[in-house]
Design an enzyme around this catalytic site. Structure first.
Site, PDB file in Angstrom:
ATOM      1  N   ASP A  36      15.440   0.058  36.188  1.00  0.00           N
ATOM      2  CA  ASP A  36      14.868   0.783  37.498  1.00  0.00           C
ATOM      3  C   ASP A  36      13.700   1.697  37.523  1.00  0.00           C
ATOM      4  O   ASP A  36      12.667   1.606  38.033  1.00  0.00           O
ATOM      5  CB  ASP A  36      15.917   1.211  38.368  1.00  0.00           C
ATOM      6  CG  ASP A  36      16.593   0.088  39.200  1.00  0.00           C
ATOM      7  OD1 ASP A  36      16.140  -0.908  38.400  1.00  0.00           O
ATOM      8  OD2 ASP A  36      17.721   0.341  39.587  1.00  0.00           O
ATOM      9  N   ASP A 274     -27.124 -16.900  60.849  1.00  0.00           N
ATOM     10  CA  ASP A 274     -26.910 -17.260  59.607  1.00  0.00           C
ATOM     11  C   ASP A 274     -25.066 -17.406  59.993  1.00  0.00           C
ATOM     12  O   ASP A 274     -24.619 -18.319  59.007  1.00  0.00           O
ATOM     13  CB  ASP A 274     -27.116 -16.700  58.349  1.00  0.00           C
ATOM     14  CG  ASP A 274     -26.983 -17.340  57.684  1.00  0.00           C
ATOM     15  OD1 ASP A 274     -26.839 -18.601  57.275  1.00  0.00           O
ATOM     16  OD2 ASP A 274     -25.953 -16.714  56.573  1.00  0.00           O
ATOM     17  N   LEU A 410     -26.784 -21.394  56.022  1.00  0.00           N
ATOM     18  CA  LEU A 410     -27.767 -22.212  55.645  1.00  0.00           C
ATOM     19  C   LEU A 410     -27.953 -22.910  53.746  1.00  0.00           C
ATOM     20  O   LEU A 410     -27.980 -24.490  53.958  1.00  0.00           O
ATOM     21  CB  LEU A 410     -28.388 -21.500  54.990  1.00  0.00           C
ATOM     22  CG  LEU A 410     -30.103 -22.434  54.697  1.00  0.00           C
ATOM     23  CD1 LEU A 410     -30.503 -23.755  55.224  1.00  0.00           C
ATOM     24  CD2 LEU A 410     -30.782 -21.286  53.944  1.00  0.00           C
TER      25      LEU A 410
END
Length: 534
Positions: A36, A274, A410
């Protein structure tokens, strides 16, 4: 517990480690087998901490189970105190050691150490990591914090940040700046960065700011009842939520609800020319409930996305998650099985995934853009730069992070107009992402298929006929089980918006397989569309 390849949360003792590691002057003695100790790597490798966690393990082995494991634990406690001289000690068991049923709290108390000992009893087989962190912080507060006189200046505590938390380091700084700009002092930040002495003076604050309900809500509720401190309910992720947070804090502190938003750029960036390509983008969100609920609001109200799916992995927050999903006309997905999440994503075919490191892997396999909004995260989401999620600067970061994976507006138009161009073709991917371009002249399977003779199935009027009518000799021209798209069908498929193109392709191929077709023509595509439209 169940065996799985990936998991969203570790066992509860990992949550306790996150609390102890975030604090100073605290040490965690964990009754655990040698295996562990892997948890150390979470902090040194993933979070890039410069020192290992303040955790000592008993590291018992199989041969120790026939002897006195209790003595092993007490020795580990004594050694940890003598070596590290902490202000307080946390004690508990890992999921494996829980099976031994040693009373770690009683064993530690029997040592009469000269520092407070915080007992942790974390049900490893019923609960998970976030619960472990939440419960550990609660027990620390119960052990150390007491009511006291308030500070002269209005102050608050920031509750919930831990080690290994998603952007917790930067969120603390951003929210502190926001509060100080309102004339409110920060009394303590806990558990991350706090010492046991800081926990002891939590009661001096006038109210608490709950940043992360998953890891701090139990302590906030306890402080409300015991220390008479109200706490905030709004998590300041996004512009709208930050303004709501400012108003809520102002009401609690009795100050004017003003905040410096001079560095805020996200609203204007989202409204810029944009960015019109963001409107209507279909987004799927998954992670911890707090981040998903906040991110869904940002996605719809501030970015213009369409939320088509959302969910969380922490079942403790299933109720608020389902309530939030209803506001979007959705049914929340509450699961800790990443395969269920992948199925949901495949069915919805979103244009963007906002999730955890798991969803990043899923998105990569499915070819869908993805941004990380929630733990669990990998090493790249602990950046060297300042990158909060909360406050006004956090809103700027969200915009940049979520937009980066997408093809820009674009460029989308160029892809549509010049679909077969050497530069702007579908397979090239966004131009600002390296290493993905595929030459448009690369040979495609559909072109190769043109040279193959058509089977009777595709030459028949209407595009398809039952498989029995296909002569076996002609069907052998294509390997069994392989479906090939003809050029005209492939060209028509590319006219479908790319965010649903994958689903259209899968449905058409499924339809063709059911009809026994090996080649998909234009007629087959239309027939499949009509079939699934019914």
């Amino acid at each position: 517990m169940k065996l799985t390849l990936w998991t969203y949360e570790g066992p509860p003792h990992v949550g306790a480690m996150r609390v102890a590691t975030g604090m100073t002057g605290m040490h965690y003695v964990l009754h655990a087998p040698q295996g562990d100790t892997y948890a150390d790597l979470l902090f040194t490798m993933i979070e890039r901490r410069g020192k290992r966690p303040p955790v000592s393990y008993t590291t018992f082995q199989a041969r120790d189970l026939g002897s006195d494991t209790a003595e092993l634990f007490q020795s580990a406690c004594r050694d940890a105190y003598e070596r590290f001289q902490p202000q307080a000690i946390m004690v508990g068991s890992s999921c494996t050691a829980e099976l031994i049923q040693d009373d770690t709290g009683g064993l530690a108390d029997a040592l009469s150490l000269p520092v407070p000992v915080v007992h942790l009893e974390l049900p490893s087989y019923q609960r998970k990591e976030n619960f472990g962190a939440d419960e550990s912080f609660l027990q620390i507060c119960r052990k150390l914090a007491r009511p006291m006189e308030r500070t002269e200046k209005v102050s608050c505590n920031l509750l919930g940040p831990t080690a290994l938390g998603f952007r917790h380091r930067d969120d603390i700084l951003e929210v502190t700046r926001l509060l100080e700009g309102m004339g409110i002092a920060v009394n303590a930040v806990a558990p991350m960065g706090a010492s046991p002495a800081d926990i002891a003076r939590l009661g001096a604050a006038h109210f608490n700011v709950l940043l992360y309900p998953e890891t701090g809500e139990s302590a906030a509720r306890w402080a409300e009842k015991t220390l008479k401190q109200p706490y905030t309910k709004t998590v300041p992720i996004g512009v709208g939520a930050t303004r709501d947070f400012v108003a809520e804090v102002a009401a609690l502190a009795g100050v004017a609800p003003v905040a410096d938003d001079s560095r805020l750029r996200q609203p204007w960036w989202s409204a810029s020319v944009d960015s019109t390509y963001l409107t209507g983008k279909r987004v799927f969100l998954f992670g911890d409930a707090t981040h998903v609920i906040a991110a869904a609001r940002v996605a719809r109200d501030e970015m213009g996305f369409e939320v088509v799916g959302m969910g969380c992995y922490n079942r403790e927050f299933a109720r608020p998650m389902r309530a939030a999903a209803k506001g979007y006309g959705l049914e929340a997905l509450v699961t800790d099985d990443y395969l269920e999440v992948e199925e949901a994503i495949q069915a919805l075919a979103p244009e963007l995934i906002l999730g955890t490191q798991m969803e990043r892997h899923i998105a990569k396999r499915l070819g869908i853009p993805c941004a990380v909004i929630s733990a669990p995260v990998h090493v790249q989401d602990f950046p060297a730069r300042y990158s909060p999620q909360m406050g006004f600067e956090g809103a700027n970061v969200l915009f940049d992070t979520w937009i980066h994976p997408l093809t820009m507006g674009l460029e989308e138009h160029l892809l549509t107009m010049f679909r077969e161009d050497f530069e702007f073709h579908d397979e090239a991917g966004p131009s600002h992402h390296g290493g993905k371009a595929v030459p448009a002249s690369a040979p495609r399977a559909d072109e190769a298929a043109e040279a193959l003779p058509l089977t009777g199935a595709e030459t028949a009027e209407g595009g398809s006929i039952p498989p029995e009518a296909v002569p076996p000799a002609e069907a052998a021209a294509v390997p069994a089980g392989e479906i090939v798209w003809l050029t005209d069908a492939e060209r028509e498929l590319k006219k479908i918006p790319f965010f649903v193109r994958g689903k259209a392709r899968r449905n058409t191929e499924k339809f063709a397989a059911e009809k026994g077709l090996t080649r998909i023509s234009l007629e087959t595509l239309y027939e499949a569309k009509a079939h699934y439209a019914r």
